[in-house]
Design a protein around this motif. Structure first.
Motif, PDB file in Angstrom:
ATOM      1  N   GLU A  21       0.825  -1.212   0.000  1.00 43.91           N
ATOM      2  CA  GLU A  21       0.000   0.000   0.000  1.00 43.91           C
ATOM      3  C   GLU A  21       0.855   1.257   0.000  1.00 43.91           C
ATOM      4  OE1 GLU A  21      -2.478  -0.896   3.339  1.00 43.91           O
ATOM      5  OE2 GLU A  21      -3.818  -2.144   2.134  1.00 43.91           O
ATOM      6  N   GLN A  22       1.936   1.280   0.765  1.00 42.07           N
ATOM      7  CA  GLN A  22       2.818   2.446   0.799  1.00 42.07           C
ATOM      8  C   GLN A  22       3.500   2.651  -0.553  1.00 42.07           C
ATOM      9  OE1 GLN A  22       6.067   2.187   3.573  1.00 42.07           O
ATOM     10  NE2 GLN A  22       6.435   4.382   3.536  1.00 42.07           N
ATOM     11  N   SER A  23       3.957   1.565  -1.149  1.00 46.43           N
ATOM     12  CA  SER A  23       4.592   1.662  -2.465  1.00 46.43           C
ATOM     13  C   SER A  23       3.612   2.180  -3.500  1.00 46.43           C
ATOM     14  CB  SER A  23       5.124   0.292  -2.903  1.00 46.43           C
ATOM     15  OG  SER A  23       6.090  -0.171  -1.992  1.00 46.43           O
ATOM     16  N   GLY A  24       2.401   1.649  -3.489  1.00 46.76           N
ATOM     17  CA  GLY A  24       1.384   2.096  -4.432  1.00 46.76           C
ATOM     18  C   GLY A  24       1.018   3.551  -4.226  1.00 46.76           C
ATOM     19  N   ALA A  25       0.822   3.943  -2.977  1.00 50.14           N
ATOM     20  CA  ALA A  25       0.445   5.328  -2.685  1.00 50.14           C
ATOM     21  C   ALA A  25       1.530   6.303  -3.128  1.00 50.14           C
ATOM     22  CB  ALA A  25       0.165   5.497  -1.196  1.00 50.14           C
ATOM     23  N   SER A  26       2.791   5.918  -2.963  1.00 52.49           N
ATOM     24  CA  SER A  26       3.890   6.810  -3.342  1.00 52.49           C
ATOM     25  C   SER A  26       3.956   7.043  -4.846  1.00 52.49           C
ATOM     26  CB  SER A  26       5.225   6.270  -2.838  1.00 52.49           C
ATOM     27  OG  SER A  26       5.599   5.118  -3.560  1.00 52.49           O
ATOM     28  N   MET A  27       3.389   6.111  -5.632  1.00 53.93           N
ATOM     29  CA  MET A  27       3.394   6.258  -7.088  1.00 53.93           C
ATOM     30  C   MET A  27       1.997   6.494  -7.650  1.00 53.93           C
ATOM     31  SD  MET A  27       6.387   3.610  -8.305  1.00 53.93           S
ATOM     32  CE  MET A  27       5.324   2.208  -8.304  1.00 53.93           C
ATOM     33  N   GLY A  28       1.011   6.652  -6.767  1.00 58.30           N
ATOM     34  CA  GLY A  28      -0.350   6.893  -7.233  1.00 58.30           C
ATOM     35  C   GLY A  28      -1.005   5.682  -7.875  1.00 58.30           C
ATOM     36  N   LEU A  29      -0.691   4.492  -7.365  1.00 59.87           N
ATOM     37  CA  LEU A  29      -1.216   3.249  -7.924  1.00 59.87           C
ATOM     38  C   LEU A  29      -2.221   2.605  -6.983  1.00 59.87           C
ATOM     39  CD1 LEU A  29       2.195   1.681  -9.023  1.00 59.87           C
ATOM     40  CD2 LEU A  29       0.609   2.998 -10.442  1.00 59.87           C
ATOM     41  N   SER A  30      -3.098   1.805  -7.541  1.00 57.25           N
ATOM     42  CA  SER A  30      -4.002   1.015  -6.715  1.00 57.25           C
ATOM     43  C   SER A  30      -3.199  -0.099  -6.045  1.00 57.25           C
ATOM     44  CB  SER A  30      -5.105   0.401  -7.581  1.00 57.25           C
ATOM     45  OG  SER A  30      -4.562  -0.605  -8.428  1.00 57.25           O
ATOM     46  N   THR A  31      -3.787  -0.729  -5.053  1.00 56.33           N
ATOM     47  CA  THR A  31      -3.124  -1.831  -4.359  1.00 56.33           C
ATOM     48  C   THR A  31      -2.826  -2.975  -5.328  1.00 56.33           C
ATOM     49  OG1 THR A  31      -4.191  -1.237  -2.283  1.00 56.33           O
ATOM     50  CG2 THR A  31      -3.357  -3.481  -2.446  1.00 56.33           C
ATOM     51  N   SER A  32      -3.778  -3.316  -6.186  1.00 58.92           N
ATOM     52  CA  SER A  32      -3.567  -4.404  -7.149  1.00 58.92           C
ATOM     53  C   SER A  32      -2.426  -4.095  -8.101  1.00 58.92           C
ATOM     54  CB  SER A  32      -4.846  -4.658  -7.956  1.00 58.92           C
ATOM     55  OG  SER A  32      -5.848  -5.167  -7.136  1.00 58.92           O
ATOM     56  N   THR A  33      -2.398  -2.871  -8.608  1.00 60.31           N
ATOM     57  CA  THR A  33      -1.342  -2.484  -9.534  1.00 60.31           C
ATOM     58  C   THR A  33       0.005  -2.480  -8.833  1.00 60.31           C
ATOM     59  OG1 THR A  33      -2.891  -1.178 -10.832  1.00 60.31           O
ATOM     60  CG2 THR A  33      -0.557  -0.700 -11.135  1.00 60.31           C
ATOM     61  N   ALA A  34       0.062  -1.959  -7.619  1.00 60.20           N
ATOM     62  CA  ALA A  34       1.317  -1.938  -6.859  1.00 60.20           C
ATOM     63  C   ALA A  34       1.830  -3.358  -6.643  1.00 60.20           C
ATOM     64  CB  ALA A  34       1.117  -1.229  -5.527  1.00 60.20           C
TER      65      ALA A  34
END
Length: 82
Positions: A21-34
């Protein structure tokens, strides 16, 4: 990659979900995409380690949006998976 996305349940420890979730949020991605980005990057690094060659940095296309996702933000030095 081509083909349809396959839906499956994933069970992980809370600290592992936090990484995704942190990785996705930092790049503006959904959880699935991250999660897909992390898995693809890990696969490249794992394959390179087997071949004793350095991993080649690449962009990865997100199949949901068709946008290019830069994987540099998720290098092993920035993200610790346990």
């Amino acid at each position: 990659m081509s083909g349809r996305v396959e839906s499956r349940n994933v069970t992980m420890y809370p600290q592992d979900w936090a990484v995704v979730e942190q990785s996705g949020a930092s790049m503006g991605l959904s959880t699935s995409t991250a999660l897909r980005v992390i898995v693809r990057q890990w696969a490249r690094h794992f394959q390179a380690a087997i071949q004793h060659a350095p991993a080649t940095p690449e962009s990865d296309a997100d199949m949901d949006t068709g946008t290019q996702v830069q994987l540099a933000a998720l290098t092993p030095t920035n993200t610790t998976l346990r």
